[in-house]
Design an enzyme around this catalytic site. Structure first.
Site, PDB file in Angstrom:
ATOM      1  N   SER A 143      28.378  51.999  28.583  1.00 14.93           N
ATOM      2  CA  SER A 143      29.456  53.032  28.627  1.00 14.93           C
ATOM      3  C   SER A 143      28.943  54.010  27.360  1.00 14.93           C
ATOM      4  CB  SER A 143      30.764  52.468  28.723  1.00 14.93           C
ATOM      5  OG  SER A 143      31.686  53.266  28.322  1.00 14.93           O
ATOM      6  N   TYR A 156      37.543  46.563  25.944  1.00 17.03           N
ATOM      7  CA  TYR A 156      36.376  47.270  26.903  1.00 17.03           C
ATOM      8  C   TYR A 156      35.347  47.797  25.519  1.00 17.03           C
ATOM      9  CZ  TYR A 156      34.256  50.385  30.035  1.00 17.03           C
ATOM     10  OH  TYR A 156      33.561  51.030  30.948  1.00 17.03           O
TER      11      TYR A 156
HETATM   12  P1  NAD Z   1      34.872  49.607  40.110  1.00 15.49           P
HETATM   13  O1  NAD Z   1      36.184  49.197  39.932  1.00 15.49           O
HETATM   14  O2  NAD Z   1      34.769  50.726  41.117  1.00 15.49           O
HETATM   15  O3  NAD Z   1      33.713  48.502  40.417  1.00 15.49           O
HETATM   16  C1  NAD Z   1      33.959  47.363  39.660  1.00 15.49           C
HETATM   17  C2  NAD Z   1      33.194  46.157  40.598  1.00 15.49           C
HETATM   18  O4  NAD Z   1      33.169  45.151  39.811  1.00 15.49           O
HETATM   19  C3  NAD Z   1      33.773  46.070  41.909  1.00 15.49           C
HETATM   20  O5  NAD Z   1      32.526  45.785  42.779  1.00 15.49           O
HETATM   21  C4  NAD Z   1      34.627  44.774  41.695  1.00 15.49           C
HETATM   22  O6  NAD Z   1      34.855  44.006  42.811  1.00 15.49           O
HETATM   23  C5  NAD Z   1      33.775  44.236  40.843  1.00 15.49           C
HETATM   24  N1  NAD Z   1      34.553  43.196  39.996  1.00 15.49           N
HETATM   25  C6  NAD Z   1      35.664  43.155  39.270  1.00 15.49           C
HETATM   26  N2  NAD Z   1      35.941  42.106  38.903  1.00 15.49           N
HETATM   27  C7  NAD Z   1      35.190  41.118  39.004  1.00 15.49           C
HETATM   28  C8  NAD Z   1      34.835  39.833  39.162  1.00 15.49           C
HETATM   29  N3  NAD Z   1      35.763  39.061  38.393  1.00 15.49           N
HETATM   30  N4  NAD Z   1      33.967  39.174  39.585  1.00 15.49           N
HETATM   31  C9  NAD Z   1      32.853  39.883  40.252  1.00 15.49           C
HETATM   32  N5  NAD Z   1      32.997  41.213  40.678  1.00 15.49           N
HETATM   33  C10 NAD Z   1      34.336  41.935  40.031  1.00 15.49           C
HETATM   34  O7  NAD Z   1      34.202  50.205  38.634  1.00 15.49           O
HETATM   35  P2  NAD Z   1      33.294  51.238  38.239  1.00 15.49           P
HETATM   36  O8  NAD Z   1      33.693  52.452  37.746  1.00 15.49           O
HETATM   37  O9  NAD Z   1      31.879  51.575  39.354  1.00 15.49           O
HETATM   38  O10 NAD Z   1      32.633  50.501  37.172  1.00 15.49           O
HETATM   39  C11 NAD Z   1      31.390  49.780  37.089  1.00 15.49           C
HETATM   40  C12 NAD Z   1      30.650  49.300  35.904  1.00 15.49           C
HETATM   41  O11 NAD Z   1      30.296  50.749  35.272  1.00 15.49           O
HETATM   42  C13 NAD Z   1      31.731  48.839  34.815  1.00 15.49           C
HETATM   43  O12 NAD Z   1      30.849  47.819  34.089  1.00 15.49           O
HETATM   44  C14 NAD Z   1      32.220  49.953  33.915  1.00 15.49           C
HETATM   45  O13 NAD Z   1      32.651  49.390  32.710  1.00 15.49           O
HETATM   46  C15 NAD Z   1      31.029  50.769  33.880  1.00 15.49           C
HETATM   47  N6  NAD Z   1      31.283  52.219  33.612  1.00 15.49           N
HETATM   48  C16 NAD Z   1      32.348  52.901  34.201  1.00 15.49           C
HETATM   49  C17 NAD Z   1      32.254  54.027  33.967  1.00 15.49           C
HETATM   50  C18 NAD Z   1      33.271  55.268  34.747  1.00 15.49           C
HETATM   51  O14 NAD Z   1      33.777  56.099  34.332  1.00 15.49           O
HETATM   52  N7  NAD Z   1      33.691  54.877  35.795  1.00 15.49           N
HETATM   53  C19 NAD Z   1      31.931  54.773  32.876  1.00 15.49           C
HETATM   54  C20 NAD Z   1      31.266  54.109  31.998  1.00 15.49           C
HETATM   55  C21 NAD Z   1      30.869  52.651  32.516  1.00 15.49           C
END
Ligand code: NAD
Length: 261
Positions: A143, A156
């Site tokens: 991130s 985080y």
């Molecule tokens: P999201 O909430 O859409 O997806 C998260 C996924 O993780 C889902 O499939 C959920 O079921 C799974 N998950 C959560 N807890 C879990 C567990 N205990 N065991 C197994 N699976 C689990 O989120 P996203 O925004 O797509 O985020 C995905 C990644 O991208 C994360 O690591 C997040 O930190 C990173 N990220 C997101 C952003 C953003 O702005 N959305 C920015 C930078 C980094």
């Protein structure tokens, strides 16, 4: 279809960025081991829909990324069905927003487990077979918070800085084995994870929803646009190509200029 003979395992791939990784790798022919928290009937529908749309084989694992034994089982199941995991994408992640002196201890532990330690458990499980094959791609989802902090996101930010460090270390350990290890560092991407943190940020900072979107989230992003899940997934696909084989040990920003400031 340059990934036709490859298998990709993606943690947290039932939603958001993880699902986009799954779809983009499947579009290049990779078989998939997908994972996430989802009702069994919905997971089965997602699995069969992906198989039908891309003409590939998909296995779903409900492994909880806070549980090391389940994580080992997720990789073992993929290896049993497909022989080896060639591409590992660590993506499962959650967020929690709170001042540190009110941060619930169990939330800290959960975020470190899902966002950081799960990558340790998956990496150690996939490496023996990757080394045997002399080819592998490990892509961690970091991130912008792997480089900079925001208040109220201590767990985080700590976990994502940790992901960048883990990425560098593993890359050095396997540099001569045909395996690259990188992280992608998106800025704000419009997914359920971002949408869900808006109410807590409203509360923590005393702002309206519109103020949180424009003055907190997009304030950090000079382009004033959310990154898309497809853009993040396209970078992961590039990292799987032969052209990217000298890219290793990096955490690549895709943040609309956020960390340039
Ligand atoms: P999201 O909430 O859409 O997806 C998260 C996924 O993780 C889902 O499939 C959920 O079921 C799974 N998950 C959560 N807890 C879990 C567990 N205990 N065991 C197994 N699976 C689990 O989120 P996203 O925004 O797509 O985020 C995905 C990644 O991208 C994360 O690591 C997040 O930190 C990173 N990220 C997101 C952003 C953003 O702005 N959305 C920015 C930078 C980094």
């Amino acid at each position: 279809m340059f990934l036709k003979d490859r298998t990709a395992a993606i943690t947290g791939s039932t939603s958001g960025i993880g699902l986009a990784y799954a779809r983009a790798l499947a579009a290049e022919g990779a078989n998939l081991v997908i994972n996430g928290i989802m009702a069994p009937a919905d997971a089965e529908k997602l699995r069969t829909d992906l198989e039908a749309e891309f003409g590939i084989k998909v296995v779903f694992s409900p492994a909880d990324m806070t549980k090391p034994a389940e994580i080992a089982g997720f990789i073992a199941e993929g290896e049993k069905v497909f022989g080896a995991i060639d591409i590992l994408v660590n993506n499962a992640g959650i967020q929690f927003v709170s001042p540190i002196d009110e941060f619930p201890i169990e939330k800290w532990d959960q975020i470190i487990a899902i966002n950081l330690s799960s990558a340790f458990h998956t990496i150690r499980a996939v490496l023996p077979k990757m080394k045997e094959k002399g080819w592998g791609r490990i892509i961690n989802t970091a991130s912008a918070h792997a480089f900079v902090a925001s208040p109220f996101k201590s767990a985080y930010v700590a976990a994502k800085h940790g992901v960048a460090g883990l990425t560098k270390t593993v890359a050095l350990e396997v540099a001569t084995k045909g395996i690259t290890v990188n992280a992608i560092a998106p800025g704000y991407v419009w997914t359920p994870l971002v949408e869900k943190q808006i109410p807590d940020t409203m509360k923590a900072r005393g702002l309206t929803k519109e103020q949180v979107i424009n003055d907190v989230l997009l304030d950090a992003q000079p382009t004033k646009q959310f990154v898309t899940v497809e853009q993040v997934a396209a970078l992961a696909v590039f990292l799987c190509t032969d052209s990217a084989k000298s890219i290793t040990g990096t955490t690549l920003p895709m943040d609309g200029g956020w960390t340039a400031a």
